[in-house]
Write a protein that holds these residues in place. Sequence first.
Motif, PDB file in Angstrom:
ATOM      1  N   GLN A   1      32.529  54.222  87.642  1.00  0.00           N
ATOM      2  CA  GLN A   1      33.708  55.080  87.756  1.00  0.00           C
ATOM      3  C   GLN A   1      34.985  54.248  87.878  1.00  0.00           C
ATOM      4  O   GLN A   1      35.991  54.519  87.215  1.00  0.00           O
ATOM      5  CB  GLN A   1      33.551  56.004  88.964  1.00  0.00           C
ATOM      6  CG  GLN A   1      32.424  57.015  88.789  1.00  0.00           C
ATOM      7  CD  GLN A   1      32.040  57.700  90.078  1.00  0.00           C
ATOM      8  OE1 GLN A   1      32.291  57.173  91.175  1.00  0.00           O
ATOM      9  NE2 GLN A   1      31.404  58.864  89.985  1.00  0.00           N
ATOM     10  N   LEU A   2      34.939  53.210  88.709  1.00  0.00           N
ATOM     11  CA  LEU A   2      36.107  52.340  88.872  1.00  0.00           C
ATOM     12  C   LEU A   2      36.397  51.569  87.599  1.00  0.00           C
ATOM     13  O   LEU A   2      37.548  51.423  87.183  1.00  0.00           O
ATOM     14  CB  LEU A   2      35.881  51.391  90.047  1.00  0.00           C
ATOM     15  CG  LEU A   2      36.990  50.372  90.328  1.00  0.00           C
ATOM     16  CD1 LEU A   2      38.354  51.039  90.438  1.00  0.00           C
ATOM     17  CD2 LEU A   2      36.677  49.587  91.594  1.00  0.00           C
ATOM     18  N   VAL A   3      35.361  51.065  86.961  1.00  0.00           N
ATOM     19  CA  VAL A   3      35.549  50.324  85.709  1.00  0.00           C
ATOM     20  C   VAL A   3      36.187  51.212  84.658  1.00  0.00           C
ATOM     21  O   VAL A   3      37.081  50.795  83.923  1.00  0.00           O
ATOM     22  CB  VAL A   3      34.207  49.758  85.212  1.00  0.00           C
ATOM     23  CG1 VAL A   3      34.362  49.174  83.804  1.00  0.00           C
ATOM     24  CG2 VAL A   3      33.715  48.670  86.164  1.00  0.00           C
ATOM     25  N   ALA A   4      35.734  52.482  84.594  1.00  0.00           N
ATOM     26  CA  ALA A   4      36.315  53.427  83.631  1.00  0.00           C
ATOM     27  C   ALA A   4      37.812  53.637  83.911  1.00  0.00           C
ATOM     28  O   ALA A   4      38.631  53.703  82.980  1.00  0.00           O
ATOM     29  CB  ALA A   4      35.588  54.752  83.698  1.00  0.00           C
ATOM     30  N   ALA A   5      38.171  53.731  85.196  1.00  0.00           N
ATOM     31  CA  ALA A   5      39.567  53.901  85.565  1.00  0.00           C
ATOM     32  C   ALA A   5      40.406  52.711  85.139  1.00  0.00           C
ATOM     33  O   ALA A   5      41.508  52.847  84.588  1.00  0.00           O
ATOM     34  CB  ALA A   5      39.686  54.128  87.077  1.00  0.00           C
ATOM     35  N   LEU A   6      39.879  51.513  85.374  1.00  0.00           N
ATOM     36  CA  LEU A   6      40.603  50.298  84.988  1.00  0.00           C
ATOM     37  C   LEU A   6      40.804  50.220  83.482  1.00  0.00           C
ATOM     38  O   LEU A   6      41.841  49.787  82.996  1.00  0.00           O
ATOM     39  CB  LEU A   6      39.873  49.057  85.508  1.00  0.00           C
ATOM     40  CG  LEU A   6      39.796  48.911  87.043  1.00  0.00           C
ATOM     41  CD1 LEU A   6      38.942  47.708  87.416  1.00  0.00           C
ATOM     42  CD2 LEU A   6      41.192  48.808  87.652  1.00  0.00           C
ATOM     43  N   LYS A   7      39.798  50.643  82.723  1.00  0.00           N
ATOM     44  CA  LYS A   7      39.928  50.644  81.261  1.00  0.00           C
ATOM     45  C   LYS A   7      40.982  51.632  80.803  1.00  0.00           C
ATOM     46  O   LYS A   7      41.774  51.330  79.903  1.00  0.00           O
ATOM     47  CB  LYS A   7      38.570  50.971  80.628  1.00  0.00           C
ATOM     48  CG  LYS A   7      37.550  49.833  80.710  1.00  0.00           C
ATOM     49  CD  LYS A   7      36.251  50.209  80.019  1.00  0.00           C
ATOM     50  CE  LYS A   7      35.266  49.040  80.064  1.00  0.00           C
ATOM     51  NZ  LYS A   7      33.978  49.388  79.425  1.00  0.00           N
ATOM     52  N   ILE A   8      40.980  52.810  81.398  1.00  0.00           N
ATOM     53  CA  ILE A   8      41.997  53.826  81.027  1.00  0.00           C
ATOM     54  C   ILE A   8      43.395  53.304  81.328  1.00  0.00           C
ATOM     55  O   ILE A   8      44.320  53.455  80.519  1.00  0.00           O
ATOM     56  CB  ILE A   8      41.730  55.143  81.793  1.00  0.00           C
ATOM     57  CG1 ILE A   8      40.487  55.832  81.236  1.00  0.00           C
ATOM     58  CG2 ILE A   8      42.933  56.079  81.722  1.00  0.00           C
ATOM     59  CD1 ILE A   8      40.060  57.052  82.016  1.00  0.00           C
ATOM     60  N   LEU A   9      43.569  52.665  82.474  1.00  0.00           N
ATOM     61  CA  LEU A   9      44.894  52.184  82.877  1.00  0.00           C
ATOM     62  C   LEU A   9      45.343  50.980  82.054  1.00  0.00           C
ATOM     63  O   LEU A   9      46.535  50.706  81.960  1.00  0.00           O
ATOM     64  CB  LEU A   9      44.900  51.836  84.367  1.00  0.00           C
ATOM     65  CG  LEU A   9      44.712  53.017  85.311  1.00  0.00           C
ATOM     66  CD1 LEU A   9      44.600  52.547  86.750  1.00  0.00           C
ATOM     67  CD2 LEU A   9      45.872  54.004  85.181  1.00  0.00           C
ATOM     68  N   SER A  10      44.390  50.277  81.451  1.00  0.00           N
ATOM     69  CA  SER A  10      44.756  49.128  80.601  1.00  0.00           C
ATOM     70  C   SER A  10      45.342  49.589  79.284  1.00  0.00           C
ATOM     71  O   SER A  10      45.934  48.789  78.570  1.00  0.00           O
ATOM     72  CB  SER A  10      43.516  48.261  80.332  1.00  0.00           C
ATOM     73  OG  SER A  10      43.058  47.678  81.510  1.00  0.00           O
TER      74      SER A  10
END
Length: 416
Positions: A407-416
């Motif tokens: 879930q956190l990794v997905a958030a970081l990808k979206i924000l990138s």
Amino acid sequence: MGNFFRRLMANMGNFFSAFFNIGLRLKFILPFCILLGFGTYGLTYKTMLDKMGGKEDFDEAKRYIEIKDIIEDNYIDHVDRKAMGNAAAAAMVSGLGDQWSSYMSESEYRTYNIYSTNDYADIGMSLLRDESTGGYQVITVDPESPAAKNGLAAGMIITAVDGEKLSAYSSDEVRTLIRSKMSGKFVLEISNGSFFIEVDCTGMVKNHVKYRLEKTEAGYVQIKDFEAGSGEAAVKAIEDLLGQGAVALVIDLRGNPGGLAEEVRILLDYLLPKGRLFSEINKQGEEIVAESDGMCIQLPMCVLINTETYKEAELCAAVLDEYQWATLIGEATTGNTRTQETIPLTDGSALRLSTKSYLTPNGNDISQNGGVVPDVILHNSDPSTVGTTEGTTGGRDGTASSSNDEQLVAALKILS
């Protein structure tokens, strides 16, 4: 016999004639008595209906008594009337369809009063209403708690907190009031001013917030609860991350049990532009509204939520979502955004009833909607990996090769 009846009616006529100072003929006496009887019956019936809350409530009570009588007269085994009454009361509350409301028998309510300290924030004492003073008697004190260390002992009666008299407060409101003071010092009035005790909670170091700057240059802020001091702690964390060069934010509300509405207001006021944030409303339509000023933080944001995100934490996520200020990622929340109040009954039992609800800026009741549904529904394969990207080899593209927190990794990808 006929003469006796005639004389009796004549005497009654004389009585009524004298009493009302009018001339009543004998033939009017009997109808008058009948009308008087029906009038008395009607007045008594109406009074009884009014006391019962109206005909509908009266009919409900009649049905309950009828069922009880039939059971007692016909059921083959012994009938425990008290157990049957408790079951009926519990069934009534259950019929509301609100999983957060419940009925407590006398013994259950007594136990609740003694042990109803908050699960995640307390100064270490349990309280019970003292009817003679309008205050709250200290029942138990944890020996290692701030309450004990500051001189509170069982038997003391607290009548005010920082000058606020407790006579009109419910037990839940008293606990909330004390919890709201736990980030500093506050004064308890004992026995209507007999003496005062200052409780110092500044030594209670509670780490509400963890944060770090990810290698993707996104700031990660984990808010563990919304107890006293958490709002300001979250704001300071974000300020620090901005100073470190954060270009985006991940706010992690997974496992957050909620806490105090004021702490949520502090954080949302900092993040969002001027406008209505949320409100708390009761059955009568009385509303307490929280609003934001004109200052805000305009950065790409993601908010992480899951099935263990409760109450004020759900509200926080829902408000950010309605402002379209953040992308919600994770799992649907619990939908427990109502405030429960304990209402004692005359026989010593009590109701634990949802009496207030939070409304979002658009007027939505999160509980009625069944919780907050994320924009991106994603489940972690291993729930124990929440927030584990610290020290990873992740890059600006959001990758975090050593983390299983999907879930956190997905958030970081979206924000990138």
